[in-house]
Design an enzyme around this catalytic site. Structure first.
Site, PDB file in Angstrom:
ATOM      1  N   SER A  37       0.833  -1.307  -0.049  1.00  0.00           N
ATOM      2  CA  SER A  37       0.027   0.012  -0.060  1.00  0.00           C
ATOM      3  C   SER A  37       0.955   1.375  -0.122  1.00  0.00           C
ATOM      4  O   SER A  37       2.100   1.208   0.292  1.00  0.00           O
ATOM      5  CB  SER A  37      -1.042  -0.016   1.357  1.00  0.00           C
ATOM      6  OG  SER A  37      -0.173   0.343   2.394  1.00  0.00           O
ATOM      7  N   ASP A  38       0.182   2.320  -0.419  1.00  0.00           N
ATOM      8  CA  ASP A  38       0.971   3.613  -0.221  1.00  0.00           C
ATOM      9  C   ASP A  38       0.905   4.129   1.258  1.00  0.00           C
ATOM     10  O   ASP A  38      -0.034   3.215   2.072  1.00  0.00           O
ATOM     11  CB  ASP A  38       0.286   4.705  -0.869  1.00  0.00           C
ATOM     12  CG  ASP A  38       1.342   5.805  -1.099  1.00  0.00           C
ATOM     13  OD1 ASP A  38       2.504   5.958  -0.255  1.00  0.00           O
ATOM     14  OD2 ASP A  38       1.403   6.542  -2.236  1.00  0.00           O
ATOM     15  N   TYR A  39       1.308   5.032   1.869  1.00  0.00           N
ATOM     16  CA  TYR A  39       1.474   5.416   3.144  1.00  0.00           C
ATOM     17  C   TYR A  39      -0.007   5.483   3.737  1.00  0.00           C
ATOM     18  O   TYR A  39      -0.770   6.473   3.356  1.00  0.00           O
ATOM     19  CB  TYR A  39       2.130   6.715   2.996  1.00  0.00           C
ATOM     20  CG  TYR A  39       2.864   7.121   4.555  1.00  0.00           C
ATOM     21  CD1 TYR A  39       2.315   7.533   5.706  1.00  0.00           C
ATOM     22  CD2 TYR A  39       4.171   7.412   4.797  1.00  0.00           C
ATOM     23  CE1 TYR A  39       2.664   7.808   7.007  1.00  0.00           C
ATOM     24  CE2 TYR A  39       4.897   7.803   5.876  1.00  0.00           C
ATOM     25  CZ  TYR A  39       4.260   7.856   6.877  1.00  0.00           C
ATOM     26  OH  TYR A  39       4.697   8.247   8.242  1.00  0.00           O
TER      27      TYR A  39
END
Length: 755
Positions: free
Chosen positions: A280-282
């Site tokens: 995932s992104d942040y």
């Protein structure tokens, strides 16, 4: 050991490249020993802080979690000594001793920062792009990093979106070539080598199409547009062997990308054959709660079932998956499959063979910020610059001229590296003032600031999150302007360095007004009014709206944000030691009202007049022409090029055959130079509406003064294909037009027929 390395490299490339369902025996044996908690732990990516965060969350109790086997990877930690501490915790103090992935955002160089990606793409030089990524990998791995959150391959057609700076612009064909070159540069031919690192393609998918150009915003797009215009660069990166993929913040067909099964499984894995791992992104997993898809347990379940393998920072997997397993919402097989993919990436990286292979304390001094790397950064920067205008041949400047160097970016070290350069050192950047003195030490150069980047303290505060990028002078704007005019009046030529501060573009840096700030506009007007020749050096992380400046009798050199060797590279071009050869990879609008604007626009049933005049009941504006200020592929040179004798080797081909276009290019000016020969294709009639024309080939060539070359660009069978209404990748019989020239408005054309 050598044979084992070859085996690892072969297995990695074969496994990820061909989607073979073969499994790595060592990984399978390890999975049999792991508890469910340890498997979930491998799905957890944390940051201990200390780097540049892209969210508000920093992980807590990281050391204890590593010892407990609850961490699969870290980012935000670098340096052989620091990484060794973390790696030893995992290897020596967790039950199974599984090593960590160590990630970082190495976006445009590591310590040796080269131009922002949008600038680098403007070189149209794929070998240089590959070398840039290779250099970044060499430096980052010397500092203990084995996984890179790059390349960003999002197609972007709205320059209000600040993250356009991080990508390759608007075109899927060029974007695909750059994605391939960067993946190969980072990963090399042996993923277990100590100077290569795993690439992570981002942001999957469609992030560059955020509505209104506002970061993190929703995306609304049909699948035909997705497949033909936005997905190709991701696909190209996967085909090039990228081991990991990062999800985007936006939704796709109403479902956030991080929990989108159609995107992560049906498309990425089943259709494209990707068998690497997805991160995932942040905190994008947690943010699905705000999207309205349920609580943290619900969205974590959704993401795992969709095909997400690793959760960045949010710890949704770590804190909820065991409960979801107990409640029958996920299966152990779901968790095991995700864990397997993470472990396989570690295996092909050679971490199981030697967890410390990236931790040689002698490498940073030997491999980081070397003279060779700085020379490459300087070369990359010079080749990224685009000459937009050169009124009366103001450029290049002769070194015996008295030069007035003026502008808020002329000696602003903190604005040379560009956005997303967290691993760079601002203090090492070469300013334009320093560069001019380095390249022409005997020249007479007088410098003054002349204006603030912006006079608005509120705007400056929002820009200066990562430190001072916009410094508002204690003097009044009027005093600075008068001083600039006085200096200009004593000169032979004025070099005015203007544009955006680094953090006026990039993540969370969307702008509704993408013109040059008014403080600098006033400066430009005053300098032109002196009657002296004026060369504008324009810095930005995106296309700007510059119709007023473009009408002035000036030269304009677009330099983006050039990196650590900024000043030297700019001086090389200003003084003519290098003839600019860059070409725009994103269309420049006349004003924001034309956005989104791009070259491969579809024609309509009521096309506007080609000469730009207004005609009622046609697709045009009342106030400006349809045409942009500057087209895709545009870029001037100190010399001139002439195209002639366009010929096709066939006028009729069958399905599965290619066709070659030949054109003669002549350097008709007074300087040696380089030209990017561009080929565009128009499918005249097909089952879904075709674009006006599409880029399908290019070739960058050097030409000496007076020299002619015959250039051949070959169209492969796939270059004639598109995704139809059933999302089948097909080519259809009929007439095609080929255009070849210096930009997307190329006029030389020929036709052929596909039987």
């Amino acid at each position: 050991m050598y044979c084992k390395k070859l085996l690892i490299a072969f297995m990695g490339l074969a496994f990820f490249g061909a989607n073979a369902q073969k499994r790595i025996p060592q990984v399978e044996q390890l999975l049999e020993k792991m508890t469910i908690e340890e498997k979930i732990g491998q799905l957890n990516l944390l940051t201990p802080g200390g780097g540049v965060a892209t969210g508000a969350v920093v992980s807590e109790n990281v050391e204890a979690k590593i010892k407990a086997g609850e961490v699969g990877g870290l980012f935000g930690v670098a340096g052989p000594e620091k990484v060794r501490v973390a790696q030893e915790l995992a290897v020596n103090q967790s039950r199974l001793g599984i090593p960590l992935l160590i990630g970082s955002d190495v976006i445009h160089g590591y310590r040796t920062v080269y131009p922002i990606p949008l600038g680098l793409s403007s070189s149209w030089d794929m070998e240089l792009v590959r070398k840039a990524a290779q250099m970044a990998a060499k430096e980052a791995t010397a500092d203990g990093i084995n996984w890179n959150f790059s390349p960003m391959v999002d197609i972007a057609r709205d320059p209000r979106w600040g993250r356009m700076a991080e990508g390759a612009g608007e075109d899927p064909y060029l974007g695909s070539k750059i994605a391939e070159a960067m993946v190969k540069g980072y990963q090399g031919s042996d993923l277990s080598a100590a100077n290569t690192m795993l690439a992570c393609v981002k942001h999957f998918a469609l992030y560059g199409a955020s509505q209104a150009g506002r970061d993190y915003n929703t995306v609304d797009m049909g699948k035909i547009k997705m497949f033909n215009q936005y997905l190709p660069p991701y696909h190209a990166a996967i085909d090039a062997g990228a081991v990991s993929v990062m999800t985007s913040f936006n939704d796709v067909d109403g479902v956030p990308a991080t929990g989108n099964k159609w995107l992560l499984t049906d498309l990425l894995r089943d259709r494209w054959g990707f068998d690497g791992f997805v991160v995932s992104d942040y905190t994008s997993l947690n943010e699905m709660v705000a999207h309205g898809l349920g609580d943290l347990q619900a969205v974590s379940t959704l993401a795992l079932k969709a095909g997400l393998d690793m959760d960045m920072v949010g710890e949704g997997f770590l804190t909820t998956l065991k409960q979801s397993l107990d409640e029958g919402k996920v299966t152990e097989e779901d968790i095991t499959n995700a864990c397997r993919r993470v472990l396989e990436a570690k295996y092909i990286s050679g971490l199981f063979d030697d967890p410390y292979r990236y931790l040689d304390t002698k490498r940073p001094e030997r491999d980081i910020l070397t003279q060779e790397h700085r020379e490459l950064a300087r070369k990359l920067a010079a080749r990224s610059f685009v000459l937009l205008k050169n009124e009366k041949g103001i450029l290049p400047i002769r070194t015996n001229k008295k030069i007035a160097l003026i502008g808020p970016l002329a000696h602003s070290r903190e604005n040379m590296l560009g956005t997303w350069a967290p691993t760079g050192d601002l203090s090492l950047a070469v300013t334009i003032l320093e560069g001019l003195k380095n390249v022409a030490p005997n020249s007479s150069i007088k410098y003054t600031k002349g204006a603030n980047i912006s006079d608005d303290p509120g705007f400056a505060k929002r820009v200066n999150v990562f430190g001072p990028r916009i410094a508002i002078d204690e003097r009044t704007p009027e005093d600075m302007l008068q001083e600039a005019v006085d200096v200009a009046n004593t000169s032979d030529v004025i070099v005015a360095v203007v544009g955006e501060a680094t953090e006026m573009s990039g993540e969370s840096s969307s702008r509704t007004d993408i013109s040059i700030p008014e403080s600098q506009k006033k400066l430009i007007r005053a300098l032109v009014e002196t009657g002296k020749p004026v060369a504008l050096v324009l810095m930005s992380g995106r296309p700007l709206t510059i119709p007023e400046e473009f009408e002035l009798p000036v030269a304009i050199l677009q330099v983006w944000h050039p990196g650590v060797e900024a000043g030297n590279a700019i001086a090389d071009v200003l003084f003519g030691n290098y003839n600019p050869s860059g070409k725009l990879t994103a269309t420049w609008p006349r004003n924001v009202g034309q956005i989104p604007i791009y070259h491969s626009v579809k024609t309509t049933g009521r096309p506007g007049p080609k000469d730009g005049t207004f005609e009622k009941f046609k697709t045009n504006y009342l106030d400006v022409p349809n045409a942009p200020l500057l087209p895709f592929g545009y870029g001037l040179s100190y010399t001139t090029f002439e195209y002639s004798n366009l010929k096709l080797n066939k006028n009729e081909i069958r399905q599965g055959e290619g066709i070659a276009a030949k054109v003669t290019v002549t350097n008709t000016g007074n300087y040696d130079g380089e030209e990017v020969v561009q080929l565009y294709l128009r499918d005249v009639v097909r089952s879904i509406t075709p674009p006006r024309r599409e880029l399908k080939g290019f070739h960058k060539i050097p030409l000496k003064k007076g020299e002619s070359k015959e250039v051949t660009i070959t169209l492969a069978p796939n270059d004639l294909k598109f995704y139809n209404s059933q999302l089948e990748f097909v080519s259809e019989a009929g007439k095609f037009e080929v255009f070849v020239g210096t930009n997307s408005d190329a006029q030389l054309s020929e036709t052929f027929t596909l039987k």
